[in-house]
Motif scaffolding. Sequence first.
Motif, mmCIF file in Angstrom:
data_model
loop_
_atom_site.group_PDB
_atom_site.id
_atom_site.type_symbol
_atom_site.label_atom_id
_atom_site.label_comp_id
_atom_site.label_asym_id
_atom_site.label_seq_id
_atom_site.Cartn_x
_atom_site.Cartn_y
_atom_site.Cartn_z
ATOM 1 N N ALA A 1 0.857 -1.246 0.170
ATOM 2 C CA ALA A 1 -0.049 0.087 0.011
ATOM 3 C C ALA A 1 0.831 1.177 -0.136
ATOM 4 C CB ALA A 1 -0.876 -0.055 1.225
ATOM 5 N N ALA A 2 1.880 1.219 0.578
ATOM 6 C CA ALA A 2 2.799 2.423 0.894
ATOM 7 C C ALA A 2 3.679 2.717 -0.439
ATOM 8 C CB ALA A 2 3.869 2.275 1.861
ATOM 9 N N LYS A 3 3.883 1.471 -1.253
ATOM 10 C CA LYS A 3 4.876 1.567 -2.325
ATOM 11 C C LYS A 3 3.984 1.771 -3.587
ATOM 12 C CE LYS A 3 8.674 0.897 -0.045
ATOM 13 N NZ LYS A 3 9.664 1.786 -0.183
ATOM 14 N N SER A 4 2.784 1.281 -3.738
ATOM 15 C CA SER A 4 2.165 1.221 -5.127
ATOM 16 C C SER A 4 0.890 2.217 -4.857
ATOM 17 C CB SER A 4 1.605 0.111 -5.512
ATOM 18 O OG SER A 4 0.832 -0.022 -6.507
ATOM 19 N N ARG B 1 19.263 7.062 -1.705
ATOM 20 C CA ARG B 1 19.132 7.066 -3.063
ATOM 21 C C ARG B 1 20.530 7.489 -3.819
ATOM 22 N NH1 ARG B 1 14.000 7.059 -5.092
ATOM 23 N NH2 ARG B 1 12.316 7.050 -3.539
ATOM 24 N N GLY B 2 21.093 8.410 -2.976
ATOM 25 C CA GLY B 2 22.555 8.713 -3.211
ATOM 26 C C GLY B 2 23.437 7.615 -3.299
ATOM 27 N N ALA C 1 15.699 -1.127 -4.036
ATOM 28 C CA ALA C 1 14.182 -1.195 -3.278
ATOM 29 C C ALA C 1 14.438 -2.139 -2.229
ATOM 30 C CB ALA C 1 13.209 -1.399 -4.089
ATOM 31 N N TRP C 2 14.841 -3.370 -2.358
ATOM 32 C CA TRP C 2 15.154 -4.394 -1.284
ATOM 33 C C TRP C 2 16.087 -3.779 -0.151
ATOM 34 C CZ3 TRP C 2 13.465 -8.891 0.247
ATOM 35 C CH2 TRP C 2 14.225 -9.606 1.358
ATOM 36 N N GLY D 1 14.888 -5.558 -6.943
ATOM 37 C CA GLY D 1 14.224 -4.252 -7.149
ATOM 38 C C GLY D 1 14.984 -3.305 -7.797
ATOM 39 N N LYS D 2 14.288 -2.161 -8.262
ATOM 40 C CA LYS D 2 15.058 -1.281 -9.228
ATOM 41 C C LYS D 2 15.917 -0.292 -8.473
ATOM 42 C CE LYS D 2 11.321 0.538 -11.099
ATOM 43 N NZ LYS D 2 10.346 1.231 -11.800
#
Length: 585
Positions: free
Chosen positions: A97-100, A177-178, A183-184, A322-323
């Motif tokens: 729910a939080a990711k999609s 992200r840096g 994602a995992w 994951g990406k």
Amino acid sequence: MIFLPHNRNSLGEAAALARGRIAPNIYDTIAFAMLVALLVLLAHGAAGMRAPSTLLTSSPVTLDLANLPEYALRTTLRMFAAIIVSLIFTFTVATLAAKSRRAEMVIIPALDILQSVPVLGFLTFTVTFFMGLFPGSQFGAECAAIFAIFTSQAWNMAFSFYQSLRTVPGDLDEVSRGFGLSAWQRFWRLEAPFAAPGLVWNTMMSMSGGWFFVVASEAITVGNTTVQLPGIGSWLALAIDKQDFTAVTWAVLAMGVLILLYDQLLFRPVVAWADKFRFEQTAGQEKPRSWVYDILRRARLLQTVGLPVAWLWRRAMLLRLGKRAMPAASTAGSRRLSRALDIVWLGLVLLVALWGVVETVLYLRQTLGWNDVVEAFEGGLLTLLRVIVLIAVASVIWVPIGVWIGLRPAVAERVQPLAQFLAAFPANVLFPFAVIAIVATGASPSIWLSPLMVLGTQWYILFNVIAGASAFPSDLKEAATVFKIRSWSWWKNVMLPGIFPYYITGALTASGGSWNASIVAELASWGNTRLEAFGLGSYIAKATEAGDFPRVILGIAVMSLFVTIFNRTLWRPLYVFAERRMRLD
């Protein structure tokens, strides 16, 4: 690291030193004894769960005190089985729910509805299903009871985890992200640790919430089907039916001992361990402590045995599933495509919902009329009024107390088992006192049975506020002290914004808990005396006892409608406000 000496005689001393680092010590002995005891109890309880179902009638639940430890074990195993399922549900559904965004459109309204469906509402349909799945075995009834307990535990954990994932501080997200985390990796390195304190406190609350409905989960009566599983809930139901105050007292004492045991052996160590995940830039002055956590940390052999598992876990967290997290480079075309897909998805969801509504109406029209619908809606309005009043009262009382406890780890350490015990206190235990008092004074049950709903309301708020205050960064507290922010200004500008996301989660789940509690609290009985408060909870309780499935479905549908409208108009906008304006960025 050990530096080996060139002197051959000194090699023996080095080997002795190395052996000393892995040789078992007194802490290993204690940890091993606790582990063996746990496995023996687990094996004994699991064997009882797989026993033939004929034992339920040939050896029914009795009020013999010698059976109470066995009943306590069976109830505890059901509670922990349900909490494990709830954790799996939380990590999958809340994360999705939080990711999609599109999954969120379905999951969050579904959670709003499911948390409002009473335990008895689930039992009405699941008992027959599970008993048919395992014919001739108690395991079917056990699964039905575990599922019922799960339905009283999972929702607040899922909401808490979802809220935490949506409010991860922006600077930490940018750092992850840096570093190019996948994602995992981002989930296990940043998001799950950030959500840990709130989830731990909500897991404790869920255990207590499960106790609240343990009578309904173990002493199951749906129409002509009656099942009494060995457990404290069935003991309590039998004691209330026989008006045996002594047996009720023994059950409450057993419940208190169990809560104290699993608080010290499980939750207190987890709280002490999860403290390292607090979001702060300066070290906290007070940290929660746990004697079990200290034993496990000092057990040398146990840690050595656990090294392969720890190595596997660390390697698993390094997997690049994951990406890779990269700044989104959206174009006008991709935005238009995304909006179009959103509209198609929303239309599909609405079509499925409309189909469900039409099928429900067609089914209910066969046996029910408009008078039944009007009665259910009138009851729903009265129950809604009770829920609003009780949440307001509980908020005024428990928010200041929760902040005071949460800011003092030493106090929280002492209060934690007491709060769990009070949250777990089944409303059924207070029925005798409520019924006797109302009958003696001639008071209105519609008004004076309402306080029983508080038992299922206030604790969600208290536990979440404690979690919010516990996780409040020490550097912000110190800054408020340096700038001499006190009194109402401290509450308005420092603490209330800091705990606001947690409070919203607590209040949201409290409203669901109140609707759930209404089915227990609006219909109280003691022996042959039976009191009823007019409302939707008593409407569903009566229909369930009579095995009247159309009225059960109508009651659940009306309750779901009320809860959904209430959540969409009040709690959801506040959730969005907390997510956008109250983040610790």
